[in-house]
Design a protein around this motif. Structure first.
Motif, mmCIF file in Angstrom:
data_model
loop_
_atom_site.group_PDB
_atom_site.id
_atom_site.type_symbol
_atom_site.label_atom_id
_atom_site.label_comp_id
_atom_site.label_asym_id
_atom_site.label_seq_id
_atom_site.Cartn_x
_atom_site.Cartn_y
_atom_site.Cartn_z
ATOM 1 N N ASP A 1 -48.969 -19.723 -5.123
ATOM 2 C CA ASP A 1 -47.639 -19.284 -4.688
ATOM 3 C C ASP A 1 -47.417 -19.462 -3.191
ATOM 4 O O ASP A 1 -46.284 -19.653 -2.739
ATOM 5 C CB ASP A 1 -47.426 -17.809 -5.059
ATOM 6 N N ASP A 2 -48.503 -19.409 -2.412
ATOM 7 C CA ASP A 2 -48.359 -19.562 -0.956
ATOM 8 C C ASP A 2 -48.468 -21.011 -0.500
ATOM 9 O O ASP A 2 -48.527 -21.288 0.693
ATOM 10 C CB ASP A 2 -49.398 -18.700 -0.228
ATOM 11 N N GLY A 3 -48.496 -21.943 -1.471
ATOM 12 C CA GLY A 3 -48.537 -23.359 -1.125
ATOM 13 C C GLY A 3 -49.927 -23.908 -0.884
ATOM 14 O O GLY A 3 -50.083 -25.102 -0.608
ATOM 15 N N THR A 4 -50.949 -23.072 -0.993
ATOM 16 C CA THR A 4 -52.316 -23.540 -0.779
ATOM 17 C C THR A 4 -52.973 -23.866 -2.114
ATOM 18 O O THR A 4 -52.414 -23.635 -3.193
ATOM 19 C CB THR A 4 -53.162 -22.494 -0.039
ATOM 20 N N PHE A 5 -54.180 -24.385 -2.038
ATOM 21 C CA PHE A 5 -54.985 -24.667 -3.224
ATOM 22 C C PHE A 5 -56.436 -24.696 -2.790
ATOM 23 O O PHE A 5 -56.749 -24.694 -1.596
ATOM 24 C CB PHE A 5 -54.580 -25.992 -3.881
ATOM 25 N N VAL A 6 -57.327 -24.674 -3.759
ATOM 26 C CA VAL A 6 -58.750 -24.725 -3.455
ATOM 27 C C VAL A 6 -59.399 -25.833 -4.277
ATOM 28 O O VAL A 6 -58.808 -26.364 -5.225
ATOM 29 C CB VAL A 6 -59.448 -23.371 -3.709
ATOM 30 N N LEU A 7 -60.630 -26.165 -3.898
ATOM 31 C CA LEU A 7 -61.385 -27.256 -4.518
ATOM 32 C C LEU A 7 -62.748 -26.733 -4.929
ATOM 33 O O LEU A 7 -63.420 -26.051 -4.150
ATOM 34 C CB LEU A 7 -61.552 -28.403 -3.508
ATOM 35 N N ILE A 8 -63.161 -27.061 -6.155
ATOM 36 C CA ILE A 8 -64.514 -26.722 -6.591
ATOM 37 C C ILE A 8 -65.268 -28.016 -6.847
ATOM 38 O O ILE A 8 -64.726 -28.977 -7.395
ATOM 39 C CB ILE A 8 -64.508 -25.803 -7.827
#
Length: 321
Positions: free
Chosen positions: A29-36
């Motif tokens: 929702d805040d425009g970020t993302f993560v990577l695993i």
């Protein structure tokens, strides 16, 4: 057509063995993302979209071949050569449960509701675990022909929508399963083993590599056309731009390069930086970058439009011209 700049990748170190798989979360929702990332060192790692390390999931005793995040990033699931799949709390790093298998787990997937997990691997069986009853016996997805889901090692499992599982094997088959009935609904046959299959959620396609072929297949086989291309080399992995859908990137185990192709298959750019074969590539959910993982133990983050002012690349010079 060459891009105007040579890309300068950001290197995300930390792994000590070859990187086997990469998976971005959806946009939050805040425009970020993560990577695993998965690695033969047995320690999946979670990173910010900037590549900065968040944490390492400690507990596997063998190579990790696949790891994926729940849509809200609160959970991660991993599959390993230690004959287990594990579900993790991404905030604490704790292993919430370990699911035993009888052979190497090559691929995992988590449902959109984070309620179930699919696994597949060298047993040739696809299991479905209920995270609400983690100690219960799993359900198996089996064809009418016998106890196995595929006639070869299962290379990839993905969860599509609410109740469809898609599996790909070294038997050259991609199979669609109704997860409510645990039954096979349809399948596609390739002339050779499937080497990779990933879900492109935003384009509603699965991206498949087999031999020298890259195929973009409607995720639910809903009548939309399948687009297949033959490349001059055998890609190990491929990922389509999630927004523009005008290009895809590939890795290959026959060299150390990441390639960008347009949708006709024409090679647009060759990106050099890795010091070993490239096992996996993946576009970020906003399409502004893509990640590659290599035999050299590094993850490299490449900007889709080199020189564009974008977060982590601000102040990084684009070399060449």
């Amino acid at each position: 057509m060459a891009l105007p700049y040579k890309a300068t990748p950001l290197v995300a170190p930390g792994h000590t063995r070859p990187v086997t798989h990469l998976s971005f979360s959806p946009l939050q929702d805040d425009g970020t993302f993560v990577l695993i990332s998965s690695c033969k060192d047995g320690n999946p790692m979670l990173r910010e979209w900037t590549g900065d390390w968040i944490g390492t999931f400690i507990g596997h005793k063998g190579a990790v071949w696949s790891s994926k995040l729940s849509p809200d990033t609160a959970r991660a699931v991993s599959g390993s050569a230690d004959f287990t799949a594990k579900i993790w709390d991404t905030y604490t790093g704790d292993c919430l449960h370990s699911f035993p298998h009888n052979h190497i787990v090559r691929s995992v997937a988590i449902s959109p509701s984070s309620s179930h997990v699919l696994t597949g691997g060298q047993e040739k069986k696809v299991r479905m675990f209920d995270l609400g009853r983690p100690d219960a016996e799993p359900d198996f997805l089996t064809d009418t022909a016998g106890p196995f889901s595929h006639d070869g090692t299962i290379k990839s499992v993905v969860w599509v929508g609410d109740h469809t599982g898609v599996t790909a094997g070294e038997d050259g088959l991609i199979k669609w399963w109704d997860l409510r009935t645990r039954k096979l609904t349809t399948s596609l046959t390739f002339p050779g083993p499937i080497t990779s299959m990933e879900l492109s959620m935003q384009t509603n396609r699965i991206v498949v590599t087999s031999g020298k072929t890259v195929s973009f297949i409607p995720a639910l086989l809903n009548g939309s056309p399948t687009h297949s291309l033959t490349l001059p080399y055998a890609p190990s992995s491929a990922s389509i731009h999630p927004i523009l859908q005008d290009r895809f990137v590939t890795g290959s185990t026959s060299d150390e390069w990441v390639r960008i192709h347009d949708v006709t298959g024409e090679e647009r750019e060759v990106l050099k930086g890795h010091h070993g074969p490239v096992h996996c590539v993946e576009f970020s959910p906003d399409g502004e970058m893509f990640a590659s993982g290599s035999e050299d133990g590094t993850i490299r983050l490449w900007q889709t439009t080199p020189g564009k002012s974008y977060g982590l690349w601000q102040g990084v010079p684009a070399n060449g011209g």
